[in-house]
Motif scaffolding. Structure first.
Motif, short mmCIF file in Angstrom:
data_model
loop_
_atom_site.label_atom_id
_atom_site.label_comp_id
_atom_site.label_asym_id
_atom_site.label_seq_id
_atom_site.Cartn_x
_atom_site.Cartn_y
_atom_site.Cartn_z
N UNK A 1 0.82 -1.22 0.00
CA UNK A 1 0.00 0.00 0.00
C UNK A 1 0.85 1.27 0.00
N UNK A 2 2.14 1.11 -0.02
CA UNK A 2 3.05 2.25 -0.04
C UNK A 2 3.42 2.60 -1.47
N UNK A 3 3.54 3.88 -1.73
CA UNK A 3 4.18 4.33 -2.96
C UNK A 3 5.68 4.03 -2.82
N UNK B 1 18.84 3.58 -4.45
CA UNK B 1 18.06 3.17 -3.29
C UNK B 1 16.57 3.16 -3.63
N UNK B 2 15.86 2.21 -3.08
CA UNK B 2 14.41 2.31 -3.16
C UNK B 2 13.87 2.77 -1.81
N UNK B 3 12.74 3.41 -1.86
CA UNK B 3 12.16 4.02 -0.68
C UNK B 3 10.65 3.92 -0.73
N UNK B 4 10.05 3.83 0.43
CA UNK B 4 8.60 3.72 0.51
C UNK B 4 8.03 4.92 1.26
N UNK C 1 10.93 15.60 -1.04
CA UNK C 1 11.11 15.78 0.40
C UNK C 1 11.62 14.48 1.00
N UNK C 2 12.95 14.35 1.08
CA UNK C 2 13.54 13.12 1.57
C UNK C 2 13.19 12.87 3.03
N UNK C 3 12.91 13.93 3.76
CA UNK C 3 12.52 13.76 5.17
C UNK C 3 11.15 13.11 5.30
N UNK C 4 10.38 13.11 4.22
CA UNK C 4 9.06 12.52 4.24
C UNK C 4 9.04 11.04 3.90
N UNK C 5 10.19 10.48 3.56
CA UNK C 5 10.27 9.07 3.24
C UNK C 5 10.08 8.24 4.51
N UNK C 6 9.24 7.24 4.42
CA UNK C 6 8.96 6.41 5.60
C UNK C 6 9.99 5.30 5.79
#
Length: 126
Positions: A30-32, A94-97, A109-114
């Motif tokens: 469910x994450x982008x 890197x992959x990020x969710x 906004x890298x600070x918004x990456x979970x």
């Protein structure tokens, strides 16, 4: 959510490479998911992103027309197909969710990456 990126390697300019990001954990599908990269001595930058249903995709200017992001939620995997690679694409990818993507600027906004995964190194030789 745990993310594992793979598929990096050494290629020549003009070659193609496909990266995979395997996600696991509760509600991971469910994450982008986005791809970022960081070259030596540079800031980490956004490359491409896809919303959790795969309906919307986003690309950095340098990735448009060369890279394609896609996802297979049945396999909990996000892919980044990279074509016409250039030496300037050399970086750790890197992959990020992220749970919420309001618009394209959300990816910046890298600070918004979970969640972040460990990176995979892509080296493009000239």
């Amino acid at each position: 959510v745990q993310l594992q990126a793979s598929g990096g390697g050494l290629v020549q300019a003009g070659d193609s490479l496909s990266l995979s990001c395997a996600a696991s954990g509760r509600a991971s599908s469910t994450y982008a998911v986005g791809w970022y990269r960081q070259a030596p001595g540079e800031e980490r930058e956004f490359v491409a992103g896809v919303t959790w249903r795969g309906r919307d995709t986003y690309y950095a200017d340098g990735a448009k027309g060369r890279f394609t992001i896609s996802r297979d939620n049945a396999r909990n995997t996000v892919y980044l197909q990279m074509n016409s690679l250039e030496p300037e694409d050399t970086a750790v990818y890197y992959c990020a969710a992220v749970l919420v993507v309001q618009d394209g600027s959300s990816w910046l906004n890298l600070d918004g990456i979970d969640y972040w995964g460990k990176g995979t190194l892509v080296t493009v030789s000239s």
